[in-house]
Write an enzyme that holds these catalytic residues in place. Structure first.
Site, mmCIF file in Angstrom:
data_model
loop_
_atom_site.group_PDB
_atom_site.id
_atom_site.type_symbol
_atom_site.label_atom_id
_atom_site.label_comp_id
_atom_site.label_asym_id
_atom_site.label_seq_id
_atom_site.Cartn_x
_atom_site.Cartn_y
_atom_site.Cartn_z
ATOM 1 N N ARG A 39 0.822 -1.220 0.000
ATOM 2 C CA ARG A 39 0.000 0.000 0.000
ATOM 3 C C ARG A 39 0.853 1.266 0.000
ATOM 4 O O ARG A 39 0.524 2.243 -0.664
ATOM 5 C CB ARG A 39 -0.908 0.029 1.236
ATOM 6 C CG ARG A 39 -2.182 -0.717 1.015
ATOM 7 C CD ARG A 39 -3.139 -0.491 2.163
ATOM 8 N NE ARG A 39 -4.360 -1.240 1.922
ATOM 9 C CZ ARG A 39 -5.285 -1.471 2.845
ATOM 10 N NH1 ARG A 39 -5.123 -1.020 4.072
ATOM 11 N NH2 ARG A 39 -6.366 -2.151 2.534
ATOM 12 N N LYS A 191 -17.864 -15.039 4.009
ATOM 13 C CA LYS A 191 -18.891 -14.002 4.241
ATOM 14 C C LYS A 191 -19.960 -13.977 3.136
ATOM 15 O O LYS A 191 -20.185 -12.954 2.475
ATOM 16 C CB LYS A 191 -18.255 -12.616 4.390
ATOM 17 C CG LYS A 191 -17.311 -12.531 5.578
ATOM 18 C CD LYS A 191 -17.060 -11.083 5.929
ATOM 19 C CE LYS A 191 -15.959 -10.966 6.958
ATOM 20 N NZ LYS A 191 -15.044 -9.892 6.749
ATOM 21 N N GLY A 332 -7.042 -8.832 0.335
ATOM 22 C CA GLY A 332 -5.820 -9.137 1.090
ATOM 23 C C GLY A 332 -5.123 -10.413 0.658
ATOM 24 O O GLY A 332 -3.920 -10.405 0.349
ATOM 25 N N GLY A 355 -12.326 -4.301 1.598
ATOM 26 C CA GLY A 355 -13.757 -4.046 1.739
ATOM 27 C C GLY A 355 -14.211 -2.901 0.839
ATOM 28 O O GLY A 355 -15.318 -2.935 0.278
HETATM 29 C C1 3PG Z 1 -8.585 -1.929 5.086
HETATM 30 O O1 3PG Z 1 -7.524 -2.464 5.413
HETATM 31 O O2 3PG Z 1 -9.516 -2.549 4.543
HETATM 32 C C2 3PG Z 1 -8.719 -0.456 5.279
HETATM 33 O O3 3PG Z 1 -7.531 0.105 5.729
HETATM 34 C C3 3PG Z 1 -9.856 -0.158 6.202
HETATM 35 O O4 3PG Z 1 -9.545 -0.641 7.467
HETATM 36 P P1 3PG Z 1 -10.690 -0.886 8.552
HETATM 37 O O5 3PG Z 1 -11.406 -2.129 8.111
HETATM 38 O O6 3PG Z 1 -9.964 -1.029 9.861
HETATM 39 O O7 3PG Z 1 -11.597 0.305 8.527
#
Ligand code: 3PG
Length: 373
Positions: A39, A191, A332, A355
């Protein structure tokens, strides 16, 4: 730019301008070391752009957990260019620094979630942050599905712009608007309850929708097949989806049972089996679909990636990376797979969003995008 957003690249004179730069530097750390800089590397262009144009970058980011520190990220950035780190954005020290900061400087503040007002999107908190800057830039696409102060509150009080990676995310994740066909959508992971609307949407948009990982288990069960000890969500849904010819499920799976690990047809699961991965016939299915596709969007692993069931996901990554199709991937475990293989440059676009990528694909916008309109 889509949505009529203005890009930071359009601002004519940034010399000496204080830019509140919201980044997503939420990267995995272990013992004070950054474990994965994917990132951060994607955010260097916006930092370089602001530095080269003489802006003063006031960088705000979160880490998942309230107590975690961005100090290792500050040290990492400091190896690339001088970066000053402040633990408290509202301290007297910061006020002093605002008077002496030089053009092109980069200042990083501690995890913004240390302030409870951030997640509550408190208006006074947003105003206090906005008071530090002349303009606001969002280059935190992966956090832009959050209605938090630094995403949707601060831009209300400053001229606001999209960052360089943010613009690329929108452009590539919108390729399905008018897709090259055949368009193959591959969704894995778990999910089912949250991803079902996405499956429904892409069954109408894509030509083929391959659903794998734990998501497929709910469909197997709805067909009346045994799923043994496999992960399922058991939420009610309209079974007519199973008749949709665009929906493709793995023909075989890898199961874990008292005898060890073996591949089986998905219709032949026994009570003691737990589905943990896609099988070899499923990979053959995918190979055929990928060969025909002109656009591929992929998110989520085929198996329990974090528990070591990763080979089919790695094979899938290689297949997509080697195809001539336009490919847009994210998530991820998906990123972990391509990093293990070192094939990041084989894809048209690798999204930094997890997400946020899924929410954008479903809703075609995000709170962080709306806030920049
Ligand atoms: C992620 O890793 O999906 C983003 O940085 C958002 O993180 P969060 O789910 O802790 O809001």
């Amino acid at each position: 730019m889509k949505f009529g957003l203005k890009s930071i690249k359009e601002v004519e004179n940034l010399q000496g301008k204080k830019v509140i730069l919201r980044l997503d530097l939420n990267v995995p750390e272990e013992n004070g070391q950054i474990k994965d800089d994917f990132r951060i590397l994607k955010l260097l262009p916006v930092l370089d752009f602001l530095r080269e144009n003489g802006a003063i970058s006031l960088v705000i980011s979160h880490l998942d957990a309230v107590g975690e520190s961005l100090e290792p990220v500050a040290q990492y950035l400091n190896q690339k260019f001088p970066t000053t780190f402040f633990k408290d954005i509202f301290s007297e020290e910061v006020q002093q620094k605002m008077k002496s900061a030089e053009n092109g400087e980069v200042i990083l503040f501690e995890n913004i979630r240390q302030y409870p007002e951030e997640e509550k999107n408190n208006e006074d908190f947003s105003k206090k942050i906005a008071a530090l800057g002349d303009l606001y830039v969002n280059d935190a696409f992966p956090a832009s599905h959050r209605k938090h102060a630094s995403i949707i509150g601060v831009p209300k009080f400053l001229p606001h712009y999209a960052g360089i990676q943010f613009e690329k995310e929108i452009e590539h994740l919108s390729l399905h608007d008018n897709p090259e066909r055949p368009f193959l959508f591959i969704l894995g992971g778990a999910k089912f309850e949250t991803k079902l609307p996405l499956i429904q949407k892409f069954l109408s948009k894509a030509d083929k929708c391959f659903v794998a990982g734990a998501l497929a288990n709910d469909f197997f069960k709805a067909k009346g097949w045994e799923v043994g000890r496999s992960v399922i969500s058991d939420i009610p849904f309209d079974r007519s989806i199973l008749k949709n010819e665009k929906l493709i499920l793995p023909t075989d799976v890898v199961v874990e049972n008292g005898q060890g690990v073996e591949a089986k047809d998905a219709s032949l699961i026994a009570v003691g089996d737990k589905i943990v991965d896609a099988g070899p016939k499923s990979l053959q299915q995918l190979r055929g679909l990928i060969k025909e596709a002109k656009l591929i969007i992929w998110n989520g692993p085929l198996g329990f990636y974090e528990n070591g069931f990763n080979q089919p996901t790695l094979d899938l990554a290689k297949m997509i990376g080697g195809s001539v199709a336009t490919s847009v991937i994210g998530g991820g475990d998906t990123i972990a797979a391509i990093e293990t293989l070192g094939i990041q440059d084989k894809f048209t676009f690798v999204s930094t969003g997890g997400g946020a990528m899924l929410d954008f694909l479903l809703d075609e916008t995000l709170p962080g995008i709306e806030a920049l309109k």
